[in-house]
Design a protein around this motif. Structure first.
Motif, PDB file in Angstrom:
ATOM      1  N   GLY A  43      15.530  14.011 -21.614  1.00 23.36           N
ATOM      2  CA  GLY A  43      14.412  14.346 -20.746  1.00 23.36           C
ATOM      3  C   GLY A  43      13.714  13.110 -20.206  1.00 23.36           C
ATOM      4  N   GLU A  44      13.536  12.110 -21.066  1.00 22.88           N
ATOM      5  CA  GLU A  44      12.907  10.866 -20.619  1.00 22.88           C
ATOM      6  C   GLU A  44      13.783  10.143 -19.601  1.00 22.88           C
ATOM      7  OE1 GLU A  44      10.497  10.059 -24.814  1.00 22.88           O
ATOM      8  OE2 GLU A  44      12.458   9.136 -24.446  1.00 22.88           O
ATOM      9  N   GLN A  45      15.102  10.194 -19.807  1.00 22.91           N
ATOM     10  CA  GLN A  45      16.006   9.579 -18.832  1.00 22.91           C
ATOM     11  C   GLN A  45      15.910  10.286 -17.476  1.00 22.91           C
ATOM     12  OE1 GLN A  45      20.028   9.255 -20.265  1.00 22.91           O
ATOM     13  NE2 GLN A  45      19.533   7.613 -21.692  1.00 22.91           N
ATOM     14  N   GLN A  46      15.745  11.614 -17.493  1.00 18.50           N
ATOM     15  CA  GLN A  46      15.607  12.323 -16.222  1.00 18.50           C
ATOM     16  C   GLN A  46      14.300  11.953 -15.535  1.00 18.50           C
ATOM     17  OE1 GLN A  46      17.751  13.567 -14.581  1.00 18.50           O
ATOM     18  NE2 GLN A  46      17.162  15.337 -13.367  1.00 18.50           N
ATOM     19  N   MET A  47      13.224  11.832 -16.306  1.00 23.31           N
ATOM     20  CA  MET A  47      11.966  11.372 -15.725  1.00 23.31           C
ATOM     21  C   MET A  47      12.144   9.986 -15.111  1.00 23.31           C
ATOM     22  SD  MET A  47       9.342  12.473 -18.755  1.00 23.31           S
ATOM     23  CE  MET A  47       9.415  14.112 -19.476  1.00 23.31           C
ATOM     24  N   LEU A  48      12.856   9.117 -15.814  1.00 21.12           N
ATOM     25  CA  LEU A  48      13.088   7.768 -15.317  1.00 21.12           C
ATOM     26  C   LEU A  48      13.922   7.800 -14.038  1.00 21.12           C
ATOM     27  CD1 LEU A  48      12.883   4.726 -15.550  1.00 21.12           C
ATOM     28  CD2 LEU A  48      14.771   4.771 -17.213  1.00 21.12           C
ATOM     29  N   ALA A  49      14.935   8.655 -13.995  1.00 20.22           N
ATOM     30  CA  ALA A  49      15.775   8.756 -12.797  1.00 20.22           C
ATOM     31  C   ALA A  49      14.956   9.233 -11.600  1.00 20.22           C
ATOM     32  CB  ALA A  49      16.947   9.695 -13.060  1.00 20.22           C
TER      33      ALA A  49
ATOM     34  N   GLY B   4       0.790  -1.219   0.000  1.00 19.95           N
ATOM     35  CA  GLY B   4       0.000   0.000   0.000  1.00 19.95           C
ATOM     36  C   GLY B   4       0.822   1.268   0.000  1.00 19.95           C
ATOM     37  N   ALA B   5       2.120   1.159  -0.319  1.00 24.89           N
ATOM     38  CA  ALA B   5       3.001   2.334  -0.357  1.00 24.89           C
ATOM     39  C   ALA B   5       2.504   3.330  -1.403  1.00 24.89           C
ATOM     40  CB  ALA B   5       4.425   1.911  -0.657  1.00 24.89           C
ATOM     41  N   LYS B   6       2.845   4.597  -1.196  1.00 25.43           N
ATOM     42  CA  LYS B   6       2.365   5.665  -2.077  1.00 25.43           C
ATOM     43  C   LYS B   6       2.900   5.531  -3.496  1.00 25.43           C
ATOM     44  CE  LYS B   6       2.731   9.773  -0.406  1.00 25.43           C
ATOM     45  NZ  LYS B   6       3.343  11.047   0.043  1.00 25.43           N
ATOM     46  N   TRP B   7       4.223   5.320  -3.610  1.00 23.72           N
ATOM     47  CA  TRP B   7       4.843   5.343  -4.926  1.00 23.72           C
ATOM     48  C   TRP B   7       4.977   3.922  -5.469  1.00 23.72           C
ATOM     49  CZ3 TRP B   7       4.569   9.636  -7.384  1.00 23.72           C
ATOM     50  CH2 TRP B   7       4.609  10.847  -6.677  1.00 23.72           C
ATOM     51  N   THR B   8       4.034   3.575  -6.336  1.00 22.29           N
ATOM     52  CA  THR B   8       4.027   2.298  -7.035  1.00 22.29           C
ATOM     53  C   THR B   8       4.337   2.557  -8.504  1.00 22.29           C
ATOM     54  OG1 THR B   8       1.681   2.507  -7.562  1.00 22.29           O
ATOM     55  CG2 THR B   8       2.258   1.431  -5.465  1.00 22.29           C
ATOM     56  N   LEU B   9       4.446   1.472  -9.263  1.00 22.52           N
ATOM     57  CA  LEU B   9       4.690   1.606 -10.695  1.00 22.52           C
ATOM     58  C   LEU B   9       3.603   2.451 -11.351  1.00 22.52           C
ATOM     59  CD1 LEU B   9       6.711   0.600 -12.854  1.00 22.52           C
ATOM     60  CD2 LEU B   9       5.161  -1.333 -13.246  1.00 22.52           C
ATOM     61  N   GLU B  10       2.366   2.202 -11.017  1.00 17.94           N
ATOM     62  CA  GLU B  10       1.266   2.959 -11.627  1.00 17.94           C
ATOM     63  C   GLU B  10       1.280   4.413 -11.190  1.00 17.94           C
ATOM     64  OE1 GLU B  10      -0.711   2.201 -14.124  1.00 17.94           O
ATOM     65  OE2 GLU B  10       0.498   0.368 -14.208  1.00 17.94           O
ATOM     66  N   ALA B  11       1.671   4.681  -9.942  1.00 19.10           N
ATOM     67  CA  ALA B  11       1.748   6.070  -9.480  1.00 19.10           C
ATOM     68  C   ALA B  11       2.819   6.838 -10.249  1.00 19.10           C
ATOM     69  CB  ALA B  11       2.039   6.109  -7.985  1.00 19.10           C
ATOM     70  N   VAL B  12       3.952   6.200 -10.498  1.00 15.08           N
ATOM     71  CA  VAL B  12       5.012   6.843 -11.280  1.00 15.08           C
ATOM     72  C   VAL B  12       4.549   7.061 -12.713  1.00 15.08           C
ATOM     73  CG1 VAL B  12       7.338   6.541 -12.233  1.00 15.08           C
ATOM     74  CG2 VAL B  12       6.898   6.009  -9.825  1.00 15.08           C
ATOM     75  N   TYR B  13       3.826   6.092 -13.270  1.00 12.44           N
ATOM     76  CA  TYR B  13       3.318   6.251 -14.639  1.00 12.44           C
ATOM     77  C   TYR B  13       2.279   7.380 -14.725  1.00 12.44           C
ATOM     78  CZ  TYR B  13       5.554   1.947 -16.338  1.00 12.44           C
ATOM     79  OH  TYR B  13       6.458   0.991 -16.732  1.00 12.44           O
ATOM     80  N   ARG B  14       1.505   7.574 -13.663  1.00  9.79           N
ATOM     81  CA  ARG B  14       0.567   8.706 -13.668  1.00  9.79           C
ATOM     82  C   ARG B  14       1.319  10.032 -13.640  1.00  9.79           C
ATOM     83  NH1 ARG B  14      -2.419   5.325 -10.211  1.00  9.79           N
ATOM     84  NH2 ARG B  14      -1.583   6.353  -8.352  1.00  9.79           N
ATOM     85  N   LEU B  15       2.422  10.066 -12.897  1.00 10.99           N
ATOM     86  CA  LEU B  15       3.220  11.289 -12.829  1.00 10.99           C
ATOM     87  C   LEU B  15       3.939  11.544 -14.142  1.00 10.99           C
ATOM     88  CD1 LEU B  15       4.277  13.564 -10.921  1.00 10.99           C
ATOM     89  CD2 LEU B  15       6.186  12.030 -10.361  1.00 10.99           C
ATOM     90  N   PHE B  16       4.429  10.474 -14.767  1.00 13.08           N
ATOM     91  CA  PHE B  16       5.180  10.578 -16.022  1.00 13.08           C
ATOM     92  C   PHE B  16       4.537   9.661 -17.071  1.00 13.08           C
ATOM     93  CE2 PHE B  16       8.693  11.356 -12.876  1.00 13.08           C
ATOM     94  CZ  PHE B  16       8.949  12.665 -13.228  1.00 13.08           C
TER      95      PHE B  16
END
Length: 231
Positions: free
Chosen positions: A135-141, A106-118
């Motif tokens: 830019g995409e690499q920075q989002m990934l980092a 139930g942690a806040k930052w999941t794969l789907e949460a990161v995908y919603r942000l980016f």
């Protein structure tokens, strides 16, 4: 959350830091400013145990973490977005993100949460890290750091080398991260953009803190930018 007192570090016989003091509270955004070569990255490396300080202390939530291994620093709640991004080039975007996944159920930052942000990362999730734009690499980092579910995100050169439109997207995402309650310590040269959402600023020159204050105080002190931040 993070408190640094009297931090001194060196590479070989070359002293770089001469007593750095800074603090980041819960949910606070603090910038570390200064021209190139003034000790900003060395400060970050010393906080994360990537460089053992010769003196001073690093406290995380009241625990002395000075010189402790970087994986233990990360476990205490610090997530690093390093200078140069350093994504895993042979792993896909999704594999890069899952490689650092950490947190309770139930942690806040999941794969789907990161995908919603980016959303762009979701579109590129099958692409290798070396197939992304800067830019995409920075989002990934950033996403990779968030997957550790940190309480403090540390960004070393948040938008260096990125096109203006991508920079604006990164700033918007950092503002969203702040709204989620995460603390942020950020290094970047774009003072005006930082001032739009940062709470406090720490300026260093030749390994020493020469000024610190709020965004409003920085706006009222143009001499600080002229003397310490302009190339």
């Amino acid at each position: 959350m993070l408190r640094v007192e009297g931090l001194e570090s060196q590479y070989g016989d070359s002293r770089i830091l001469f007593g750095i003091d800074l603090a980041v509270g819960r949910g606070e955004v603090v910038t570390l400013l200064g021209r190139n070569g003034m000790g900003k990255t060395t400060t970050i490396r010393s906080i994360f145990g990537l460089l053992k300080p010769r003196a001073g202390r690093v406290w995380i939530d009241g625990e002395d973490m000075t010189g402790r291994p970087s994986h233990l620093v990360a476990r205490r709640g610090l997530g690093l977005v390093p200078e140069g991004r350093q994504v895993f080039p042979t792993l896909s975007v999704e594999e890069n993100l899952l490689a650092t996944e950490r947190g309770p159920r139930g942690a806040k930052w999941t794969l789907e949460a990161v995908y919603r942000l980016f959303p762009r990362l979701k579109e590129r999730r099958r692409n290798g890290g070396d197939q992304l734009s800067g830019g995409e690499q920075q989002m990934l980092a950033i996403g990779r750091a968030l997957m550790t579910n940190p309480r403090l995100v540390v960004l070393d050169e948040a938008t260096e080398g990125l096109a203006p439109l991508i920079r604006e997207e990164i700033w918007r995402c950092l503002q969203a991260i702040k709204r989620e309650g995460e603390a942020i310590l950020v290094i970047d040269k774009n003072v005006d953009a930082l001032a739009r959402f940062a709470d406090r600023h720490v300026v260093i020159e030749k390994g020493r803190v020469v000024w610190s204050g709020t965004t409003e105080e920085l706006r009222r002190a143009p001499q600080v930018k002229d003397r310490f931040l302009h190339v």
